[in-house]
Design a protein around this motif. Structure first.
Motif, PDB file in Angstrom:
ATOM      1  N   UNK A 119       0.824  -1.129  -0.041  1.00 61.63           N
ATOM      2  CA  UNK A 119       0.161   0.020  -0.012  1.00 61.63           C
ATOM      3  C   UNK A 119       0.747   1.205  -0.118  1.00 61.63           C
ATOM      4  N   UNK A 120       2.157   1.176   0.453  1.00 61.04           N
ATOM      5  CA  UNK A 120       2.984   2.298   0.321  1.00 61.04           C
ATOM      6  C   UNK A 120       3.843   2.356  -0.754  1.00 61.04           C
ATOM      7  N   UNK A 121       3.630   1.804  -2.058  1.00 59.03           N
ATOM      8  CA  UNK A 121       4.531   1.525  -3.197  1.00 59.03           C
ATOM      9  C   UNK A 121       4.931   3.107  -3.578  1.00 59.03           C
ATOM     10  N   UNK A 122       3.844   3.990  -3.253  1.00 59.68           N
ATOM     11  CA  UNK A 122       4.197   5.294  -3.923  1.00 59.68           C
ATOM     12  C   UNK A 122       5.310   6.203  -3.146  1.00 59.68           C
ATOM     13  N   UNK A 123       5.796   5.551  -1.788  1.00 58.76           N
ATOM     14  CA  UNK A 123       6.900   6.121  -1.380  1.00 58.76           C
ATOM     15  C   UNK A 123       8.197   6.036  -2.313  1.00 58.76           C
ATOM     16  N   UNK A 124       8.122   5.205  -3.347  1.00 53.44           N
ATOM     17  CA  UNK A 124       9.300   5.230  -4.017  1.00 53.44           C
ATOM     18  C   UNK A 124       9.411   6.560  -4.853  1.00 53.44           C
ATOM     19  N   UNK A 125       8.428   7.139  -5.010  1.00 52.37           N
ATOM     20  CA  UNK A 125       8.417   8.403  -5.817  1.00 52.37           C
ATOM     21  C   UNK A 125       9.289   9.400  -5.008  1.00 52.37           C
TER      22      UNK A 125
END
Length: 222
Positions: free
Chosen positions: A117-123
């Protein structure tokens, strides 16, 4: 000119455990522990496995003493199993993003307690906000250094394996991850319509929340 496979591949993955004679809907057979890459290419049994795993990650009884104001768990087996998935605001899905470098054979995996669910932290890695960790045991860390992203497989190991790639390439890889997740979500919406017709809309909305994507429209009918 002959096409060549990409050297570095990034995939959204779920940690999958043994199904333990799960019988609420069809699931895929497999190893007791593995990573399942999410995309629109999965079979319905694999989608069922993914939904089962995400539901299990959130299968927690309401606890009024801890300020949990969710309604009581239903008595029926299906409603009971889906209760956490359908009632938690903040959902968890064990996994994350897997990065594999075919030129070196090195694979960067999410650590324990990391959530897809936190995959956008890669941005934030591409934005240069500083080192970003993705779980523990191992302790994977990603950081932008100049124009290069450095992925350390286990920062607790002085001789840890490392993957390096241009920041612009990581941006493209993350775009691909978003497409994979969107394709999976569309497939899961159709799966839910077929296998969970009475819960299709709510299950699809919950999956969209956990994948940090817009909710697709679920067609009516079976």
């Amino acid at each position: 000119m002959r096409d060549t496979l990409p050297v570095i591949v990034m995939q959204p993955v779920l940690e999958i455990n043994a199904p333990d004679s799960f019988a609420l809907w069809p699931v895929a057979e497999g190893e007791p522990f593995r990573y399942l890459a999410l995309s629109g290419e999965l079979s319905y049994a694999e989608v069922g496995t993914a939904v089962m795993r995400i539901a299990r990650c959130n299968d927690i009884d309401p606890d009024p003493n801890a300020g949990d104001d969710r309604p009581p768990r239903p008595a029926d087996p299906l409603g009971s199993f889906l209760h956490g998935l359908l009632t938690f605001d903040g959902l968890f899905a064990a996994g994350g993003l897997r990065v594999a470098d075919s030129s070196t054979g090195i694979t960067f995996l999410p650590g324990c307690c990391n959530g897809l669910e936190d995959w956008r932290e890669w941005c934030t890695v591409v934005d240069g906000s500083g080192p970003v960790s993705f779980g523990h045991d191992p302790d994977p860390v990603a950081e932008l250094l100049g124009d290069t992203v450095r992925l350390v497989v286990d920062v607790e190991q002085s001789d840890s394996q490392v993957i390096e790639l241009p920041a612009m390439e990581l941006r493209d890889l993350l775009d691909g991850v978003e497409r994979d997740l969107a394709d999976f979500l569309a497939l899961a919406a159709d799966w839910a319509r077929r296998h969970l017709p009475n819960h299709a809309v709510s299950v699809t909305a919950a999956l969209a929340r956990v994948l940090a994507l817009p909710t697709p429209v679920v067609p009516s009918g079976r």
